[in-house]
Design a protein around this motif. Structure first.
Motif, mmCIF file in Angstrom:
data_model
loop_
_atom_site.group_PDB
_atom_site.id
_atom_site.type_symbol
_atom_site.label_atom_id
_atom_site.label_comp_id
_atom_site.label_asym_id
_atom_site.label_seq_id
_atom_site.Cartn_x
_atom_site.Cartn_y
_atom_site.Cartn_z
ATOM 1 N N ASN A 428 0.797 -1.207 0.000
ATOM 2 C CA ASN A 428 0.000 0.000 0.000
ATOM 3 C C ASN A 428 0.836 1.265 0.000
ATOM 4 O O ASN A 428 1.838 1.376 -0.698
ATOM 5 C CB ASN A 428 -0.932 -0.053 1.220
ATOM 6 C CG ASN A 428 -2.176 0.795 1.064
ATOM 7 O OD1 ASN A 428 -2.381 1.426 0.049
ATOM 8 N ND2 ASN A 428 -3.016 0.809 2.063
ATOM 9 N N TRP A 429 0.433 2.245 0.803
ATOM 10 C CA TRP A 429 1.122 3.541 0.858
ATOM 11 C C TRP A 429 2.474 3.468 1.549
ATOM 12 O O TRP A 429 3.220 4.449 1.523
ATOM 13 C CB TRP A 429 0.237 4.574 1.537
ATOM 14 C CG TRP A 429 -0.441 4.089 2.784
ATOM 15 C CD1 TRP A 429 0.138 3.447 3.853
ATOM 16 C CD2 TRP A 429 -1.830 4.202 3.084
ATOM 17 N NE1 TRP A 429 -0.802 3.165 4.801
ATOM 18 C CE2 TRP A 429 -2.021 3.618 4.364
ATOM 19 C CE3 TRP A 429 -2.927 4.748 2.422
ATOM 20 C CZ2 TRP A 429 -3.278 3.568 4.984
ATOM 21 C CZ3 TRP A 429 -4.159 4.691 3.049
ATOM 22 C CH2 TRP A 429 -4.339 4.105 4.302
ATOM 23 N N ASN A 430 2.817 2.319 2.160
ATOM 24 C CA ASN A 430 4.188 2.176 2.677
ATOM 25 C C ASN A 430 5.222 2.412 1.579
ATOM 26 O O ASN A 430 6.330 2.884 1.841
ATOM 27 C CB ASN A 430 4.399 0.777 3.259
ATOM 28 C CG ASN A 430 3.762 0.608 4.621
ATOM 29 O OD1 ASN A 430 3.278 1.563 5.218
ATOM 30 N ND2 ASN A 430 3.756 -0.613 5.131
ATOM 31 N N TYR A 431 4.842 2.076 0.350
ATOM 32 C CA TYR A 431 5.780 2.212 -0.757
ATOM 33 C C TYR A 431 6.063 3.667 -1.121
ATOM 34 O O TYR A 431 6.969 3.956 -1.911
ATOM 35 C CB TYR A 431 5.274 1.444 -1.970
ATOM 36 C CG TYR A 431 5.400 -0.064 -1.850
ATOM 37 C CD1 TYR A 431 5.947 -0.649 -0.710
ATOM 38 C CD2 TYR A 431 4.970 -0.904 -2.868
ATOM 39 C CE1 TYR A 431 6.072 -2.020 -0.597
ATOM 40 C CE2 TYR A 431 5.088 -2.285 -2.768
ATOM 41 C CZ TYR A 431 5.640 -2.842 -1.628
ATOM 42 O OH TYR A 431 5.763 -4.200 -1.510
ATOM 43 N N LEU A 432 5.313 4.610 -0.536
ATOM 44 C CA LEU A 432 5.623 6.022 -0.718
ATOM 45 C C LEU A 432 6.980 6.389 -0.121
ATOM 46 O O LEU A 432 7.496 7.484 -0.375
ATOM 47 C CB LEU A 432 4.529 6.891 -0.084
ATOM 48 C CG LEU A 432 3.184 6.910 -0.837
ATOM 49 C CD1 LEU A 432 2.096 7.492 0.052
ATOM 50 C CD2 LEU A 432 3.294 7.704 -2.135
ATOM 51 N N VAL A 433 7.565 5.476 0.645
ATOM 52 C CA VAL A 433 8.926 5.705 1.120
ATOM 53 C C VAL A 433 9.876 5.896 -0.060
ATOM 54 O O VAL A 433 10.882 6.613 0.047
ATOM 55 C CB VAL A 433 9.394 4.553 2.036
ATOM 56 C CG1 VAL A 433 9.546 3.243 1.264
ATOM 57 C CG2 VAL A 433 10.697 4.914 2.749
ATOM 58 N N LEU A 434 9.554 5.296 -1.200
ATOM 59 C CA LEU A 434 10.397 5.485 -2.390
ATOM 60 C C LEU A 434 10.314 6.913 -2.918
ATOM 61 O O LEU A 434 11.304 7.451 -3.426
ATOM 62 C CB LEU A 434 9.997 4.507 -3.492
ATOM 63 C CG LEU A 434 10.405 3.049 -3.294
ATOM 64 C CD1 LEU A 434 9.988 2.234 -4.492
ATOM 65 C CD2 LEU A 434 11.903 2.916 -3.066
ATOM 66 N N ASN A 435 9.146 7.542 -2.796
ATOM 67 C CA ASN A 435 9.011 8.935 -3.210
ATOM 68 C C ASN A 435 9.837 9.828 -2.290
ATOM 69 O O ASN A 435 10.449 10.802 -2.739
ATOM 70 C CB ASN A 435 7.540 9.354 -3.177
ATOM 71 C CG ASN A 435 6.647 8.466 -4.030
ATOM 72 O OD1 ASN A 435 6.543 7.257 -3.774
ATOM 73 N ND2 ASN A 435 5.998 9.022 -5.029
#
Length: 449
Positions: A428-435
């Motif tokens: 989910n939005w955990n992958y916004l760590v890449l942003n």
């Protein structure tokens, strides 16, 4: 006590710097290899188009409203980092499908849009009997659509047939979920409000919470509607949505800003009206409150929830308000500032706890990847670059430690120890760590509309 501790020291300490580099590479390796587990095909039932799921067994075949939108933002960062032209083309059907699945269950007449569609749902029972007595899809569908349009050269043709239903959805909010006296939007109840057990709404009377979270989302939603309407060649409609957004911004600033605390809060609109009707009191006719009828339309709820910082993410806060929010609230170790990010509820609140709960999930203290991200985004936008970098580095450490110890990510975490609390395999939005990582490393950053 101001919190400039953990991540500020990272830049000074070689051991911590080495750990940060290790975490960054570990996060990239994991996410790049794992992200397509969010891709789901419709397999009968209610879902008609391909879509994105939050990941993990708990959400294996469910389309959620703000989850799919923010997962998509993270997905586009992954594709910007590593994706081929073929990867981007493959993703498009899943991205657009998130929006189209919801529009398939939205009436152009009443505008009701469900907040969740399960693969096992009965299509004939998705719509409740009384659509105005409970919550519906959070105001993020236009933001999601606008993001997809921006990422694909401005093409709106895939959305054109469904846009009248999106407009009906906004009308529904404006006519049935907006408090006339303040101009603020409110929740009908505490069902699936996104920040599940936020005390400003959780177990509160129906129709009482003009949530700062909800109003910040709606402000950006109206801006997105203006963008989409302009792309559709509907200039008059675009101007109307821009006007509505400006009006809402003014209402939030007037009613939700607390000069005393230097913070944005939700407000209580559950106040009795002044009727002017006489009653018999002490044996004589008397009009209650006649000497001092209520002159205020709402009451500030001074409950320290992270969602107040969404006024930074939305761009509603003035520069001076932003300065006070950061210096007096965000950076205070007694309240929000934790070694691994922003506590979702101030540690000074009596409701603060770190219990493992599911539906409702716990937003009364634990660290969530999405709250860290949105606070980071607001800090960067307002020029608090040191604090934004701290938030990014804390999030990198949070997820890096989880991957190193457990080989997976979780839904939410202990703010002080980074111990995962619930739901392994949550993407989910955990992958916004890449942003956030791209921003820290000075690379191209994909961000939401």
């Amino acid at each position: 006590m101001l919190c400039f501790a953990a991540t500020h020291a990272v830049a000074q300490d070689s051991e911590a710097a080495t750990a940060s580099k290790t975490y960054r590479e570990l996060i990239k390796q994991h996410v790049y290899a794992d992200y397509k587990k969010m891709y789901k095909q419709p397999e009968g039932g209610a879902l008609l188009y391909p879509y994105l799921t939050p990941g993990s067994n708990s959400y294996a075949a469910v389309l959620w409203d703000w989850d799919s939108w923010l997962s998509n933002v993270a997905l586009r960062q992954i594709l910007a980092d590593k994706g081929t032209a073929q990867d981007k083309q493959e993703a498009l059907a899943y991205e657009q499908g998130c929006v189209l699945n919801y529009l398939a269950y939205t009436s152009a007449t009443d505008g009701y849009m469900p907040m969740v569609v399960d693969a096992q749902s009965d299509p004939n029972k998705i719509k409740p009997r009384d659509i105005y007595a409970t919550n519906m899809h959070k105001p993020v569908i236009a933001q999601h659509a606008a993001f997809i349009v921006q990422q694909n050269g401005g093409n709106v043709e895939w959305l054109r047939d469904g846009f009248p239903r999106m407009q009906a959805f906004i009308r529904n909010y404006q006519e049935h979920h907006r408090h006339q006296a303040t101009g603020l939007y409110y929740w009908q109840d505490d069902l699936a409000i996104g920040v599940d057990n936020d005390p400003s709404t959780f177990f509160r009377p129906k129709g009482s919470s003009a949530s700062i979270y909800l109003n910040c989302l709606m402000y950006k939603e109206l801006r997105a509607m203006a963008f989409l309407a302009e792309r559709m060649g509907m200039s008059a409609e675009a101007k109307r949505y821009e006007h509505d957004a400006d009006q809402l911004c003014n209402a939030v600033r007037e009613h939700c800003w607390d000069q005393k605390d230097g913070m944005y809060y939700s407000v209580d609109i559950n106040l009795l009206p002044y009727t002017g009707e006489p009653q018999v009191i002490f044996g004589k006719p008397f009009v209650l409150h006649q000497g001092a009828p209520r002159s205020y339309p709402c009451l500030i709820q001074r409950l320290g929830a992270w969602s107040g910082f969404m006024a930074l993410w939305a761009g509603i806060a003035t520069p001076e308000q932003a300065r006070r929010m950061v210096s007096e609230n965000l950076m205070d170790e007694r309240t929000f500032c934790a070694p691994y990010g922003v506590r979702t509820l101030s540690k000074l609140e009596k409701m603060y706890n770190l219990r493992a709960t599911h539906n409702p999930s716990n937003w009364q203290g634990p660290i969530w990847g999405i709250s860290n991200y949105m606070v980071f985004r607001g800090l960067a936008d307002y020029g608090f670059l040191t604090e934004a970098r701290q938030m990014a580095e804390k999030t990198i450490s949070l997820f890096g430690e989880d991957l190193l110890k457990n080989g997976t990510l979780h839904e939410y975490y202990d703010p002080d120890t980074a111990a995962p609390i619930i739901n392994p395999g949550f993407q989910n939005w955990n992958y916004l760590v890449l942003n956030m990582l791209a921003w820290v490393e000075g690379r191209n950053v994909v961000r939401e509309f």
